[in-house]
Scaffold this active site. Structure first.
Site, PDB file in Angstrom:
ATOM      1  CG  HIS A 137      42.403  39.535  34.304  1.00  0.00           C
ATOM      2  ND1 HIS A 137      41.952  38.237  34.332  1.00  0.00           N
ATOM      3  CD2 HIS A 137      43.078  39.654  33.137  1.00  0.00           C
ATOM      4  CE1 HIS A 137      42.315  37.611  33.222  1.00  0.00           C
ATOM      5  NE2 HIS A 137      43.017  38.438  32.482  1.00  0.00           N
ATOM      6  CG  ASP A 171      38.167  38.643  35.944  1.00  0.00           C
ATOM      7  OD1 ASP A 171      39.307  39.137  35.859  1.00  0.00           O
ATOM      8  OD2 ASP A 171      37.269  38.883  35.103  1.00  0.00           O
ATOM      9  CG  ASP A 193      43.801  34.949  30.406  1.00  0.00           C
ATOM     10  OD1 ASP A 193      44.120  36.037  30.904  1.00  0.00           O
ATOM     11  OD2 ASP A 193      42.852  34.824  29.622  1.00  0.00           O
ATOM     12  CD  GLU A 242      40.749  40.967  30.485  1.00  0.00           C
ATOM     13  OE1 GLU A 242      41.109  41.414  29.393  1.00  0.00           O
ATOM     14  OE2 GLU A 242      40.420  39.774  30.644  1.00  0.00           O
ATOM     15  CD  GLU A 243      39.336  36.460  30.950  1.00  0.00           C
ATOM     16  OE1 GLU A 243      38.754  36.705  29.885  1.00  0.00           O
ATOM     17  OE2 GLU A 243      40.497  36.023  31.007  1.00  0.00           O
ATOM     18  CD  GLU A 274      45.286  39.858  29.858  1.00  0.00           C
ATOM     19  OE1 GLU A 274      45.321  38.628  29.658  1.00  0.00           O
ATOM     20  OE2 GLU A 274      44.349  40.424  30.450  1.00  0.00           O
ATOM     21  CG  HIS A 288      39.946  32.033  27.623  1.00  0.00           C
ATOM     22  ND1 HIS A 288      39.007  32.941  27.215  1.00  0.00           N
ATOM     23  CD2 HIS A 288      40.777  32.707  28.444  1.00  0.00           C
ATOM     24  CE1 HIS A 288      39.270  34.131  27.764  1.00  0.00           C
ATOM     25  NE2 HIS A 288      40.346  34.001  28.504  1.00  0.00           N
TER      26      HIS A 288
HETATM   27 ZN   LIG Z   1      43.527  37.783  30.572  1.00  0.00          ZN
END
Ligand SMILES: [Zn+2]
Length: 382
Positions: A70, A72, A103, A138-139, A167, A355
């Protein structure tokens, strides 16, 4: 092509979910130049934001190895707390800073770089096919992303043989962990109904707080199972207990407790719900209760160790000198959707900063992960 330059380019696209922000366009450009057929597809649904996705393939034969991921990212939060702008792509001391560095734009850059290097060494063509399945959802709610993209591809007649999802799978260093499955996730609310009344006349009321305490302790005391070959024990965790009563002299009429269950492959959603309700009923006596279950698209899955898992593990071991553990820990990922189409394993960067403020990746890790993916391609199409 250099994975660091690619990763940097992707980090500079502020693709906070569900925005595309140029990230898919960048990937489309490099894939087209390498000879891929690229499809950009947007999915929408009432009540959700339309989201852009990308599917690309080179070759028409089997097997078809898919790199999934992903573009995003989660929001950067307070940008003032970052030592480098979250979308500046700064490299300092051999470390690339930015939201999505681990990520998982970094891993996408590595998969692209490894693929281009593989193609250059093999006259521009794989023995089967190589595909990229990249989502921008995805997020977020994960409604207009991988789940629909897989369906779209299957409807076109695309067949996948194996999938590598990049991931960030490693707890500390690049050789730690391959994820071969994920636990399922189920949310519910336990509701106990009583009879509201004056605290001075409890015999005229029925306090649901008493009832919910009984049921909470019954559900928290007994383990759901003791784990399985590839999974830790399932766990039920209460996350909130709510009565919402602002008055000191009133017995409330209802009490609620929210919980989440992370469950292993000894359960399916339905039998797990039945088990929880059976235990609640057994402890309830006169307590009036019900459980409100939320719909869940997060079922448990495991890719049984076998030739593909062995191949990925051997590639990691050859490049890093260490054999990674096989794990099913952590939260859910898009692998839960991919597993309905082909075996999927997850291997990517180190997840310690994902994150967080100052998300970052050593450029040496990008080079090493590229070498691992390159090694996987060589073995896969050998
Ligand atoms: Zn991820």
């Amino acid at each position: 092509m250099d994975p660091v330059t690619l990763a940097r380019g992707l980090v500079c696209c502020p693709s906070v979910t569900p925005r595309e922000a140029g990230a898919l366009a960048l990937i489309e450009g490099v894939l087209k130049r390498a000879g891929f057929q690229v499809h950009r597809v947007t999915f929408a649904e009432p009540g959700t934001v339309p989201v852009e996705n990308l599917y690309a393939r080179i070759g028409t034969g089997r097997p078809n190895l898919v790199f999934a991921g992903h573009t995003d990212v989660v929001a950067p939060g307070d940008e003032a707390r970052w030592t480098h702008g979250p979308f500046d792509g700064d490299i300092e001391g051999g470390v690339l800073f930015g939201r999505g560095a681990v990520d998982m734009k970094g891993a996408i850059a590595c998969a692209l770089a490894a693929t281009f290097d593989y193609l250059a060494a093999h006259h521009g063509k794989p023995k089967g096919s190589i595909s990229f399945l990249i989502t921008g959802d995805e997020e977020g709610v994960a409604v207009n992303g991988t789940v629909k993209l897989l369906k779209w591809a299957a409807d076109r007649g695309e067949k996948f043989d194996h999938c590598l999802l990049g991931e960030p799978s490693n707890p500390k260093s690049l050789s730690d962990m391959i994820k071969i499955g994920r636990r399922g996730s189920l949310n519910g609310t336990l509701v106990v109904t009583g009879t509201a009344g004056h605290v001075a006349y409890p015999q005229l009321a029925d306090n649901p707080v008493r009832g919910i305490v009984t049921l909470l302790s019954a559900l928290m005391n007994a383990p759901l199972d003791d784990g399985s070959q590839h999974f830790d024990p399932s766990n039920l965790e209460f996350t909130s207990i709510d009565v919402g009563n602002k008055t000191v002299n009133v017995i409330p009429g209802e009490a609620r407790a929210r919980f989440n269950i992370r469950f292993n492959d000894r359960h399916m959603q339905d039998d797990l719900k039945a088990l929880i309700e059976q235990r609640t009923g057994a402890a309830a006596g006169p307590v009036r209760w019900r459980i409100e279950w939320e719909p869940s698209n997060a079922d448990v899955f495991v890719t049984k160790p076998g030739s593909f898992v062995d191949l990925v593990r051997a590639a990691v071991a050859e490049v890093t000198g260490k054999s990674p553990a096989l794990s099913t820990s952590g939260g859910t990922s898009d692998a839960r959707f991919i597993k309905d189409y082909c075996p999927v394993v997850e291997f990517g960067l180190v997840n310690t900063t994902m994150h967080k403020v100052d998300e970052r990746v050593p450029t040496a890790d990008l080079v090493a992960l590229t070498a691992i993916y390159r090694n996987i391609l060589e073995r896969y199409f050998a």
